[in-house]
Design a protein around this motif. Sequence first.
Motif, PDB file in Angstrom:
ATOM      1  N   ASN A 124     -16.089  -1.302  17.310  1.00  0.00           N
ATOM      2  CA  ASN A 124     -15.553  -2.180  16.268  1.00  0.00           C
ATOM      3  C   ASN A 124     -14.097  -2.495  16.585  1.00  0.00           C
ATOM      4  O   ASN A 124     -13.284  -1.594  16.761  1.00  0.00           O
ATOM      5  CB  ASN A 124     -15.661  -1.426  14.931  1.00  0.00           C
ATOM      6  CG  ASN A 124     -14.988  -2.166  13.800  1.00  0.00           C
ATOM      7  OD1 ASN A 124     -14.936  -3.394  13.796  1.00  0.00           O
ATOM      8  ND2 ASN A 124     -14.468  -1.420  12.833  1.00  0.00           N
ATOM      9  N   GLU A 143     -17.561   5.895  12.394  1.00  0.00           N
ATOM     10  CA  GLU A 143     -16.298   6.291  13.020  1.00  0.00           C
ATOM     11  C   GLU A 143     -16.532   7.454  13.988  1.00  0.00           C
ATOM     12  O   GLU A 143     -17.425   8.285  13.776  1.00  0.00           O
ATOM     13  CB  GLU A 143     -15.290   6.703  11.936  1.00  0.00           C
ATOM     14  CG  GLU A 143     -14.826   5.552  11.074  1.00  0.00           C
ATOM     15  CD  GLU A 143     -14.238   4.407  11.877  1.00  0.00           C
ATOM     16  OE1 GLU A 143     -13.206   4.607  12.528  1.00  0.00           O
ATOM     17  OE2 GLU A 143     -14.834   3.307  11.885  1.00  0.00           O
ATOM     18  N   GLY A 175      -6.340   4.702   4.147  1.00  0.00           N
ATOM     19  CA  GLY A 175      -7.399   4.120   4.972  1.00  0.00           C
ATOM     20  C   GLY A 175      -7.465   2.604   4.887  1.00  0.00           C
ATOM     21  O   GLY A 175      -6.856   1.986   4.011  1.00  0.00           O
ATOM     22  N   THR A 176      -8.230   2.038   5.826  1.00  0.00           N
ATOM     23  CA  THR A 176      -8.305   0.577   5.924  1.00  0.00           C
ATOM     24  C   THR A 176      -8.975  -0.055   4.690  1.00  0.00           C
ATOM     25  O   THR A 176      -8.616  -1.159   4.288  1.00  0.00           O
ATOM     26  CB  THR A 176      -9.068   0.165   7.196  1.00  0.00           C
ATOM     27  OG1 THR A 176     -10.300   0.901   7.249  1.00  0.00           O
ATOM     28  CG2 THR A 176      -8.271   0.447   8.455  1.00  0.00           C
ATOM     29  N   GLN A 186       0.882  -1.162   0.000  1.00  0.00           N
ATOM     30  CA  GLN A 186       0.000   0.000   0.000  1.00  0.00           C
ATOM     31  C   GLN A 186       0.925   1.219   0.000  1.00  0.00           C
ATOM     32  O   GLN A 186       1.561   1.524   1.011  1.00  0.00           O
ATOM     33  CB  GLN A 186      -0.902  -0.018   1.243  1.00  0.00           C
ATOM     34  CG  GLN A 186      -1.965   1.064   1.227  1.00  0.00           C
ATOM     35  CD  GLN A 186      -2.710   1.180   2.549  1.00  0.00           C
ATOM     36  OE1 GLN A 186      -2.276   0.691   3.583  1.00  0.00           O
ATOM     37  NE2 GLN A 186      -3.842   1.865   2.512  1.00  0.00           N
TER      38      GLN A 186
HETATM   39  C1  UD1 Z   1     -10.193   1.279  12.600  1.00  0.00           C
HETATM   40  C2  UD1 Z   1     -11.681   1.184  12.296  1.00  0.00           C
HETATM   41  C3  UD1 Z   1     -12.477   1.458  13.573  1.00  0.00           C
HETATM   42  C4  UD1 Z   1     -12.041   0.508  14.682  1.00  0.00           C
HETATM   43  C5  UD1 Z   1     -10.537   0.608  14.878  1.00  0.00           C
HETATM   44  C6  UD1 Z   1     -10.063  -0.439  15.859  1.00  0.00           C
HETATM   45  C7  UD1 Z   1     -11.832   1.929   9.994  1.00  0.00           C
HETATM   46  C8  UD1 Z   1     -12.231   3.032   9.110  1.00  0.00           C
HETATM   47  N1  UD1 Z   1     -12.018   2.146  11.291  1.00  0.00           N
HETATM   48  O1  UD1 Z   1      -9.920   2.584  13.009  1.00  0.00           O
HETATM   49  O2  UD1 Z   1     -13.839   1.302  13.333  1.00  0.00           O
HETATM   50  O3  UD1 Z   1     -12.722   0.836  15.878  1.00  0.00           O
HETATM   51  O4  UD1 Z   1      -9.864   0.368  13.636  1.00  0.00           O
HETATM   52  O5  UD1 Z   1      -8.738  -0.185  16.201  1.00  0.00           O
HETATM   53  O6  UD1 Z   1     -11.412   0.892   9.553  1.00  0.00           O
HETATM   54  N2  UD1 Z   1      -3.847   0.494   8.150  1.00  0.00           N
HETATM   55  C9  UD1 Z   1      -3.223   0.260   6.959  1.00  0.00           C
HETATM   56  N3  UD1 Z   1      -3.376   1.152   5.961  1.00  0.00           N
HETATM   57  C10 UD1 Z   1      -4.129   2.283   6.094  1.00  0.00           C
HETATM   58  C11 UD1 Z   1      -4.771   2.510   7.322  1.00  0.00           C
HETATM   59  C12 UD1 Z   1      -4.611   1.581   8.334  1.00  0.00           C
HETATM   60  O7  UD1 Z   1      -2.538  -0.734   6.792  1.00  0.00           O
HETATM   61  O8  UD1 Z   1      -4.217   3.039   5.131  1.00  0.00           O
HETATM   62  C13 UD1 Z   1      -3.681  -0.466   9.243  1.00  0.00           C
HETATM   63  C14 UD1 Z   1      -2.940   0.158  10.416  1.00  0.00           C
HETATM   64  O9  UD1 Z   1      -1.564  -0.110  10.336  1.00  0.00           O
HETATM   65  C15 UD1 Z   1      -3.557  -0.544  11.606  1.00  0.00           C
HETATM   66  C16 UD1 Z   1      -4.969  -0.868  11.146  1.00  0.00           C
HETATM   67  O10 UD1 Z   1      -4.961  -0.779   9.724  1.00  0.00           O
HETATM   68  O11 UD1 Z   1      -2.914  -1.766  11.888  1.00  0.00           O
HETATM   69  C17 UD1 Z   1      -6.027   0.040  11.738  1.00  0.00           C
HETATM   70  O12 UD1 Z   1      -5.705   1.356  11.404  1.00  0.00           O
HETATM   71  P1  UD1 Z   1      -5.981   2.548  12.400  1.00  0.00           P
HETATM   72  O13 UD1 Z   1      -5.651   3.813  11.708  1.00  0.00           O
HETATM   73  O14 UD1 Z   1      -5.359   2.257  13.706  1.00  0.00           O
HETATM   74  O15 UD1 Z   1      -7.530   2.380  12.631  1.00  0.00           O
HETATM   75  P2  UD1 Z   1      -8.669   3.423  12.429  1.00  0.00           P
HETATM   76  O16 UD1 Z   1      -8.897   3.650  10.974  1.00  0.00           O
HETATM   77  O17 UD1 Z   1      -8.464   4.553  13.326  1.00  0.00           O
END
Ligand code: UD1
Length: 426
Positions: A170, A155, A78-79, A73
């Motif tokens: 979540n 969120e 975002g996720t 990525q």
């Molecule tokens: C996300 C969830 C939220 C949940 C929370 C739990 C979404 C939009 N929200 O929050 O509902 O309560 O997790 O912790 O999904 N990551 C990537 N690439 C990205 C973004 C994130 O690989 O572009 C990975 C991060 O490294 C991490 C995980 O995804 O391991 C979660 O990302 P993080 O930013 O912590 O979560 P939120 O989006 O805040």
Amino acid sequence: MENIITVIMAAGKGTRMKTNKSKVVHKIYGKELVTRVVDLAERIGSDEIVAVVGHQKESVEEVLKGRVKFVEQKELLGTGHALMQAVPYLEGKKGKVVILYGDVPLIREDTLRKLINKSETESEYATLLTAIYDNPTGYGRIIRDIDGRVTEIVEEKDATDEQRKIREINSGIYCFDIPELLLAIKEITPNNAQGEYYLTDVIKIMSEKGLKTGALIVEDNTEILGVNDRIQLELLTRVLRMRINTEHMKNGVTIEDSNCTYIYDDVKIGRDTVIHPNTTIKDGVVIGENCEIGPNAYIREGCIIENNAKVGSFVELKKTKVGEGSKVPHLSYMGDCEIGKNVNIGCGTITCNYDGAEKHKTKIGDDSFIGSNVNLVAPVNVGKNVVVAAGSTITDDVPDNALSIARQRQLNKEGWSIKNKKTKKK
Ligand code: UD1
Ligand code: CA
């Protein structure tokens, strides 16, 4: 069971870790966070494991190479965007995809099995792992309809005041039906407070299509703890320590002080064994019944300690077998050593197992008595029923039933000190 593909998100930045490597390669109990997640993915029977890497990806690739497929990525959007990178591994596949995070390593295998099982038995297209938090701040909130069905995840930054009061959050861990997930992620847009592609949006997309979605509420909230800084890294280490120690106590092991007893993964300990404080027992060590370990013992990889043995204070063992009823009571280092039954190792005795280039073995036969402060220079075999005199440096094999003395005879020069002191005064 259906096909299971596990996607592990590990592209995140980990700014608060203040680290030069990816946060997911930091270790708890000697094992990288992400390695623990991959172990878990393997244990649930994943047919394929895909890791989404990005920030500091080299460090992640190095620890996972050969075990997973990597997708990159390039921008952290975002996720949802993270999951989009894994699409090539999902296209054309049936079955389930399980989403895990490289920085959330303490989920129990059993919990994931329940999650997958729920999605199958209840024919859910999305099954979320959720938790009830006293303080849900920062997490996505679970929105349910009047029948309790999950309809949406909102969120924190997009939530109304009313939605923010919801305490069901979540965890970010899900099990999805692959074909329906692939359709839903095409519809995700970054029209939200953070301008990100939210994976969470697929819930609303699916539920609006009339596809059944559900949630499993995790019983033990510590399972979904993640690591964002070194303080959380320590917290997770503590959680894991208590979890492992509790398991041993349930199995009949006495642990005097769980706060300072460090038992790593996959250790076996028999009943009625007592572990005194400040003891570290590394991965895979096997300890029998009714043993006494510590305080201040360090039992490293590859050790086997048989029933009724004692490993006392300031003793370090590595790749060593301590036979039944044998004792290494204090201040010893035994490495690459096979100790028979009913052997006594005197205080301060060590194996000299390393010659600067290679490691060598020491063998000590049953019923032998090794005096205090003996150096056993490996490779060396000490027979059965042997007595080695204190202070000996043993370089040659000792036959059964022998007394071995390998030190200089004591020489007493009578009157020497009086004469010597007088000369010095002059
Ligand atoms: C996300 C969830 C939220 C949940 C929370 C739990 C979404 C939009 N929200 O929050 O509902 O309560 O997790 O912790 O999904 N990551 C990537 N690439 C990205 C973004 C994130 O690989 O572009 C990975 C991060 O490294 C991490 C995980 O995804 O391991 C979660 O990302 P993080 O930013 O912590 O979560 P939120 O989006 O805040
Ligand atoms: Ca010594």
